[in-house]
Structures are given as C-alpha cells and as structure tokens.
Enzyme design. Structure first.
Site, PDB file in Angstrom:
ATOM      1  N   HIS A 254      30.535 -48.733 -15.454  1.00 52.13           N
ATOM      2  CA  HIS A 254      31.527 -48.058 -16.285  1.00 52.13           C
ATOM      3  C   HIS A 254      32.171 -46.892 -15.514  1.00 52.13           C
ATOM      4  O   HIS A 254      33.403 -46.781 -15.442  1.00 52.13           O
ATOM      5  CB  HIS A 254      30.846 -47.551 -17.565  1.00 52.13           C
ATOM      6  CG  HIS A 254      31.752 -46.873 -18.533  1.00 52.13           C
ATOM      7  ND1 HIS A 254      32.298 -47.508 -19.621  1.00 52.13           N
ATOM      8  CD2 HIS A 254      32.224 -45.604 -18.563  1.00 52.13           C
ATOM      9  CE1 HIS A 254      33.072 -46.650 -20.284  1.00 52.13           C
ATOM     10  NE2 HIS A 254      33.038 -45.480 -19.664  1.00 52.13           N
ATOM     11  N   GLU A 255      31.333 -46.057 -14.925  1.00 54.64           N
ATOM     12  CA  GLU A 255      31.881 -44.892 -14.202  1.00 54.64           C
ATOM     13  C   GLU A 255      32.628 -45.327 -12.944  1.00 54.64           C
ATOM     14  O   GLU A 255      33.604 -44.678 -12.543  1.00 54.64           O
ATOM     15  CB  GLU A 255      30.769 -43.894 -13.871  1.00 54.64           C
ATOM     16  CG  GLU A 255      30.042 -43.322 -15.090  1.00 54.64           C
ATOM     17  CD  GLU A 255      30.962 -42.761 -16.171  1.00 54.64           C
ATOM     18  OE1 GLU A 255      32.084 -42.333 -15.830  1.00 54.64           O
ATOM     19  OE2 GLU A 255      30.569 -42.785 -17.355  1.00 54.64           O
ATOM     20  N   HIS A 258      36.165 -45.909 -13.936  1.00 54.88           N
ATOM     21  CA  HIS A 258      36.961 -44.672 -13.923  1.00 54.88           C
ATOM     22  C   HIS A 258      37.270 -44.235 -12.488  1.00 54.88           C
ATOM     23  O   HIS A 258      38.403 -43.896 -12.149  1.00 54.88           O
ATOM     24  CB  HIS A 258      36.195 -43.544 -14.629  1.00 54.88           C
ATOM     25  CG  HIS A 258      36.138 -43.662 -16.114  1.00 54.88           C
ATOM     26  ND1 HIS A 258      37.259 -43.669 -16.898  1.00 54.88           N
ATOM     27  CD2 HIS A 258      35.083 -43.753 -16.974  1.00 54.88           C
ATOM     28  CE1 HIS A 258      36.908 -43.752 -18.187  1.00 54.88           C
ATOM     29  NE2 HIS A 258      35.583 -43.811 -18.256  1.00 54.88           N
ATOM     30  N   GLU A 284      40.073 -45.430 -19.912  1.00 55.85           N
ATOM     31  CA  GLU A 284      38.975 -46.135 -20.554  1.00 55.85           C
ATOM     32  C   GLU A 284      39.145 -47.652 -20.411  1.00 55.85           C
ATOM     33  O   GLU A 284      38.168 -48.394 -20.345  1.00 55.85           O
ATOM     34  CB  GLU A 284      38.893 -45.720 -22.026  1.00 55.85           C
ATOM     35  CG  GLU A 284      37.573 -46.026 -22.686  1.00 55.85           C
ATOM     36  CD  GLU A 284      36.405 -45.172 -22.192  1.00 55.85           C
ATOM     37  OE1 GLU A 284      36.625 -44.164 -21.496  1.00 55.85           O
ATOM     38  OE2 GLU A 284      35.257 -45.551 -22.496  1.00 55.85           O
TER      39      GLU A 284
END
Lengths: 489, 489
Positions: A254-255, A258, A284
C-alpha cells in the site's frame, strides 16, 4: 526575469521547504528521541509559519496577475499556485494558529478518551474543533457550501453533492454483496509465528517487485505505516506483527503505491507544484490498486504464496487458492482500518454522511453517537459495543480532518476505473502477476497516470489515463467478480 | 509587546529553524537515500535563505536599538543577537551564495585530488575559495585584521595575535616532549577481531557512563563521527572498525562530550541564542576533556579494560597498565585526525600559521606546499611523502573553514585549565574513574560550565569555571606528567 520565472523560482523554494516539513514528520515517527517531542513541535510550528507567510506573500498575487504561461505545464502551475494562494489568503493567520493549537490538544484528549472509552470527556473539545473548522470553512467557501470548501483542500474539483450521489449509487450493491458474503463459508486463516527479520526481508523483496526505488527511498518501522516525501526522497514505513505477516506485506505494498506515485512523476516536475500526487483521492487510487487489485489478486497470491513458504517454511494454509482466500478474508467488523475491500467503503460512507451533516449544521454533536450506531447497525448488521469501536476509533475528526474520509473511497472508485482500463490494455496481466511480474502493470500506471503529477485536475487525471469518465461501475464489477470467484457465491 | 519580547520571540523561531538545519545535516550523513543528494542541496539552500533573511531582518536592528535587558541572561542575549546581526549584515547576500556555490564545487574537486594525490588540479579552485573568503573577511573586518574577522565566527573575542603568542609559548615544550617520546619504548598495540555488535554495545554503555541522555539523543553510525543538535534533540554518530575498537570507543566519548555540553545547558535557555555551546573552542574543550583527560586517563582505563574483556574476551594486552599505554600510544604521523595528544597541537599550529598567512596575503598559494612540508619536517621529524599525507588531508580549507583550526587547540588548552580546577575540587577523582564512575567529574563540568551555555564569552566561560585566567600551563603540565608516568621518560 519575468513574473513567471520569478513566481516559479519562489514556488520552488516553497516546495523545497515543504519537503523539509515532510522529512521532520518522518523523523518524528521513526527516529526522534521521545524527549524531543515538545522541541519538535516548536520547530515545526516555526517552519509552518515560514510556509504560511510564503503561501500568502503578496508578491505571489502580483506575479499571478501578470504571469503568462507558454505551455500546458506552465498553465497548470499557474492554476495550482493561484488555487493555493487564494485558499491560504482566505484563512486569517490567527485562525490557522488556533486550529493548530486546539487540534493538538484534541489529539491528546482523544487518545485518552479512546483508551478509557469515555466519549463524554471528549465531546467538548471535539465541539471546539468542529466550530473552528466551520469558521474556516465559512471563510474558504465565501457564499458556497462549507463542507465543499473543506473537501476542496483534499480533493479539488468535486462537491459533496457529487460524492453523495456517487455513494448513493454504490451503497445498495455493497450492502447486497456484504449480505451474501455473510452467508459464505469462513475463509481459512493464516496462523503461526512469523519472525520479524523474515518479514522485513520479504517486505523489501515485495517492495522492489512493486517498483519501489530504494536508491531514492528507504523502509523503516513505525506504529502506523505511512509514505512521506516527493521526487527523489520518498520514504515509507511498515509495521511488524510476528503473528500476522499479511499486515506487514500488504501495508508495505500500500505505501509503495503512494511512494511509487511520487517517485514516478516526471523528473522535470520535481520541486514544482506539479511534482506531487494531484489529490488525496488519486494518491489513494495508487496505494489501493497496488495493494488490492494487484497485490491481493488471486494471480499475484500464487507467486506470493511461494515466496511466503520460502521465507517462513510450511504455512497453515496449504494451497495458493486457500492462501488467496486468507488474504481476501471478508468479515464485518467495527474498525475501518481492519476492513476488507467490501466493508471498507461502507465505513467511509457512514463517516462522510455524518461529517457532512456536522459541518453543514444538520447534525448536533449530542446526536452524533446515536447517529453513528444506528447507521452502523443498518449497514453492518452489528451493534456497536463501545465508543472505541465506534465514533472514537479514528484520529481524523479529533485533528480536524473533515472532508478527508471520502477521498479513501474515491481512491477505490478511481482504482476500479484504472484497473478496468489496465486489464483491457494488458490481456496477459494475470499470467504476469502469477509469476510475480508486476512490471507491465506498473509501466501502464506510470505512463498513463503517475508521470503527469499535478498536470490535470483529479478526475481529469483518471479520465485521461482510462479514456472514460469516472464512475463506480468498474469497482462494483471488480468486487462482485472477485468475491464470487473466491467464495463461489 | 516590548521590543525585547518581540526580538526574543523572533529569535526563538530563528533558533528553531536553525535546529531544523542541523537535523537535515544529521539525516544526510545517516539516513538519506543516496539518490536524494541534489534535492537535499536545494532543500538546505532554501532553508539557508530563510535563515539569512531572518538574521539580517531590519526589524532585528530596530528591536536592538530600543530593547532593554533586565537580567544578565537578557543582556547576554542582546549582546549575542547584536553580534550575529552585525556580522550577517556585513556580508552581501550574493557573496554568501557564491561562497556556498564555490565551496560545494571545491569539496568535490578536493576529494578527487586527494584520492589521486594531484595537488596541481586542486590549487585553482582553492585559490577561488581563498579569494572569496578574503573578500568576505575584508567586509567583516572593516578596517581590522581579516584573519581575526574569520576567527571571530568560530571563537568570538580572541585575535590571531593572541593565539600566535599562545602557540609560541606552547610549541617548544611540545616539540621537546615529542622528541623525548620518540626515544621511548614502543607502546603495546591492541590487536584482534572485535565484532561490530559488541562494539556498538560497549559504545552505548560508555556513552551512558559519560552521562549521555538517550531519551534526548541517539547513536547511529557515519563515516565521520559527529554530534548534531541542541537542547532536547542532540544526536551523535560513531564509526566501527572491527580491527580497532578504540576508534569507536573514543570517538563515541568525544562526541558525547559535545552532546553532553548541549544537553546540560539550562533548560530555560533552550531555543534561545544562549542555548548552545558558546564557541567552537569551548565545545572542543568538552569533547577533549571527556575523551582525553577523563576517558584516556590510566585510572579510567582500568575500568575500561575490564569492560573490554567482558565484551570481547581476552585481549592482546594483558594488564590494565599495558592497556592504558595502548590507549595512549604516541607516534609521529602525517594525519591530524589520527594524532595523539602531543602531536595533535603541533598539527594545529602548522595549519594556523599557514592559513593566517594565506588570508593576510603573506603567503601565496604557489608556496603553500613547500611551506607545509618544511614546517612538518621541522616539527615532526618526518618528510611528507605525498599531498594526501600533507596539505590535501583536511576538508577544512576546501570548504572555506579558515579560522577554524586553532579552535581545536584552544579546546585542548581550555580542557587543561578545566581539568586542573576539577582535580583540585575532586581529590578522589582517580579512585572514582578507576571504578567507572564519571558522575562527579560530569557534575563538576555541568555546574561550573555547561549549564551556562552562551551566558559569557568563551574565555570568560572558562575563567568563571576555573577561577583562573586561561593559560597553556595546565595543559603542558598535564601532558608532561601523563606521558612521563606512562612511559617512564
């Protein structure tokens, strides 16, 4: 020097100073000695003062009046700088300082109230936060809708009414899917002991498989995983729980979503106002598509299952298919951050409706808890047992982040659109993912979306990448097909 | 608000921003991804621009004109802020920027020239650096001595003539001691393999024995050990060489001396201009007395010998006395940073004389190498074999730090004075050190010197602590007695 070049040179320094603020935030969560907390607060306040003065510097207004763009990138910069300048100038400096002060106090009181499940002690300071943000919203909105004015700070160019309509279209399908999944057989659970160092090693391997450039980033550990920084210094954190390796792996992916977005923006845009993700929602969308559509896909789970066994030995789930079901376990629960892909958006819709009503003055604070619990029972089929499982669970409202929640679901909707278009462009995507090859998917995202940074407004960014207008259809179609396949609904 | 309170509030923000600059420097040497170097340069330049604008802000001049102090601490703040303001205003902004640019280039060229032992390729850019610093010195000095004007930036209140006289008094005794030690029997050498983790553990233990407060600091590894930050966020680095544990231990103690000084300044002075070490020389006195007078004392070596054996097992030196001789090994060598306590000051005196002559225009660049090598042969009895062992060894001149070198020896002189007074006040010091108890010595330094921060000018700071005027006598007496006892000269 022209007004344009003066303005862009000034903005470049502002962006550089803003990057420093990000670095201080990173340090605070990863490296800072605990005894330095108060001092760090003063350091960040001093830098925030410098940034505020630059964002409202009258020279910016004068330059904007006479600067002329000679390219789309210059035009986009002028548009974004003008937005930032107008917004910053509308909020009086003492109001901004008071919001910073009160939300700092509120965050401490919230942490204590959540620990003690004592909502009553927290409501007065939450009332102060809401009052201050409503005052700010009125200043920002001028004659417009106050909630929209706050939303604009996170997702420029969309209104609360548009989001409400979007969510109204999504909700029946999600509630229906949630209900069907409640009757599905329980998914297998991954259990066992997973040593911290092996998790770190696998997280790093997965981060690199997802294109994270460690020569321009680094991975550390923090209580709450986050990504920080832009351009050539973009750092992420992860968390380790030796009984749950999936938390580490998927929060890392997830990170990396980003961080990869930031790293892949065109180098030419670095340290300009174009050189960062264009909105919270689009940001997101990248973290979600990395984590969910790609990382949690049954195809990628095949590859990950093998890497898990290499790092941890035999697992409690014994086939790649069961591993994919464990990764995509669905269960109604109280806590947003632990929610699966189906329930997650229901959590957001609840918060969106309540916070919009609070800011517009349609809901009074005394009715908030009942409104939360009633809505939760309707959407999740569960009675909230205590405030820490309900209205007290998130840090957002205590720190004044009204207007932020819907960007999470917008990210999911955008990710659905992008995934649809990506699949059309990459017919062999599943075969690649099953071999651990994410490169084609990443290349598609980089070329069609990430490299453009802030060039276009958020929804235009998605539409440009996909060739279609944004809608909820692709996300709902993806979720239905995924869970039907996994659980044979 | 009065002029005084406005000024001090403004200065407090400036100090907070200056702390941020320190944190960026720390990050650059310890954590920053290598690909972020150029971006970091821009970030630091932007922050430096903010700091320069604040230091020369006309409001500071106006506040200084009308502010009135009501306490010694306020008076000291006004004096230091006025010094900083006058100095900053004398240097044109474009000269400061040009110095920053050229020294950045010069540092790169120096590193390459040192690696290739190619002095000729480096002299042109060194000439540019010297010319720029001479221009700056002329601006700073107005009608005075240009070298003194640069020195003032590192050690306020002392002149080059005073240092020359001090060094003239010291040199004969040091050359004599150096000659006698050349004839002494060789000291034992500590050899073996010393695992990195055991060195880290021992370094942490020794840092805590020397009072380093890890709740307000941290220890990391870097190529060149340093201390960074003030008040409640003071970080150090160390280095690990598995064949030489003494490097790690004594560079840790040295940096803890710097860090302990910062940590022990009165909390009331935090984020004021008083809240940091008063000069480079006084700072160095703390690192040197921690490292040398205390850490390398035969008494403390008794305790350290035991801890070494606990961490590393049996050693190649087999008595505490031989361990103390190994720790205090004396050998003439080319490299300043590897020098023992006797030779170190001779290295400094050579550099001081040459850099003063360069800045005053009494030595031309073409004669620099010959001047260095002649003087080295006279003081050390060795012929310099290559520039990397001579004039190219230090980073200071390439980055423009003219006037900095003498503060190292001033630190040694100050440390001699402090140690003399400390011994008089703590008759049982050796007994305590032999048991690993440094607390009484640290308490003496904290109470008599460290807590006062920038309250008094440098030499007054030492005189206040010792009750005597600064002189070279105590240092020479200490060195003679120490080496006579160790080597039976």
């Amino acid at each position: 020097m022209s007004a344009l070049s003066d303005l862009l040179a000034f903005q470049r320094e502002t962006e550089a100073l803003s990057q420093i603020m990000g670095r201080l935030g990173w340090d605070q969560e990863t490296m800072m000695p605990r005894g330095a907390a108060l001092q760090r607060g003063e350091e960040m306040a001093a830098l925030e003062g410098v940034l505020h003065a630059r964002r409202t510097d009258p020279r910016v207004g004068a330059w904007l009046d006479s600067a002329e763009a000679t390219s789309p990138a210059e035009a986009a910069q002028l548009r974004l700088i003008a937005q930032s300048y107008r917004r910053a100038c509308r909020v009086p400096g003492d109001l901004a300082a008071e919001i910073a002060r009160v939300t700092s106090v509120a965050q401490g009181k919230w942490a204590a109230a959540r620990k003690d499940d004592d909502l009553a002690s927290f409501l007065p300071v939450l009332g102060q936060v809401i009052a201050l943000r409503r005052t700010e919203a009125a200043a920002l909105a001028e004659a417009g809708d106050p909630y929209d004015a706050l939303l604009e700070g996170y997702e420029p160019g969309i209104t609360g009414a548009e989001i409400a309509a979007l969510f109204d279209r999504m909700r029946p399908g999600l509630v229906d899917l949630r209900g069907r999944l409640a009757d599905a057989p329980d998914a297998p659970v991954l259990s066992g002991h997973f040593p911290a160092q092996a998790q770190r090693d696998l997280a790093r391997e997965v981060a690199e498989a997802f294109g994270y450039d460690l020569s321009r980033g680094r991975i550390d550990e923090a209580v709450h995983p986050f990504s920080s920084g832009s351009h050539n210094d973009v750092r992420i954190t992860t968390r380790i729980d030796t009984s749950d390796p999936l938390g580490c792996i998927f929060s890392t992916i997830h990170e990396v979503g980003h961080a990869g977005y930031e790293q892949n923006i065109a180098q030419d845009y670095g340290l300009s106002i174009l050189g960062q993700g264009v909105s919270m929602g689009v940001h997101e969308s990248q973290s979600r598509i990395y984590e969910n559509q790609l990382g949690r896909s049954p195809a990628f789970c095949q590859w990950l299952y093998g890497r898990m066994r290499d790092h941890f030995g035999p697992l409690s789930v014994t086939t790649p298919e069961d591993f994919a079901r464990a990764v995509n376990r669905v269960a109604a629960g109280y806590i947003r951050t632990e929610a699966d892909e189906v329930h997650y958006n229901l959590h957001i819709m609840l918060r969106f409706d309540l916070e919009r009503a609070l800011i517009r003055g349609d809901l009074v604070l005394g009715d908030l808890e009942a409104a939360w619990n009633d809505r939760f029972a309707a959407d999740f089929g569960l009675a909230v047992d205590k405030p820490s499982n309900g209205v007290l669970q998130d840090v957002h409202w205590p720190v004044g982040l009204f207007g932020y929640f819907p960007t999470y679901s917008l990210g999911n909707v955008y990710a659905g659109c992008l995934y649809d278009a990506m699949r059309a462009g990459l017919p062999d995507l599943d075969d690649r993912l099953a071999g651990g090859d994410v490169a084609a998917a990443l290349g598609w995202l980089r070329d069609n979306l990430q490299r453009h940074g802030g060039l276009r407004p958020p929804r235009e960014t998605i539409a440009h990448a996909t060739g279609a207008t944004v809608s909820e259809g692709p996300l709902l179609g993806y979720l239905g097909a995924k869970y039907e396949a996994l659980y044979g609904l």
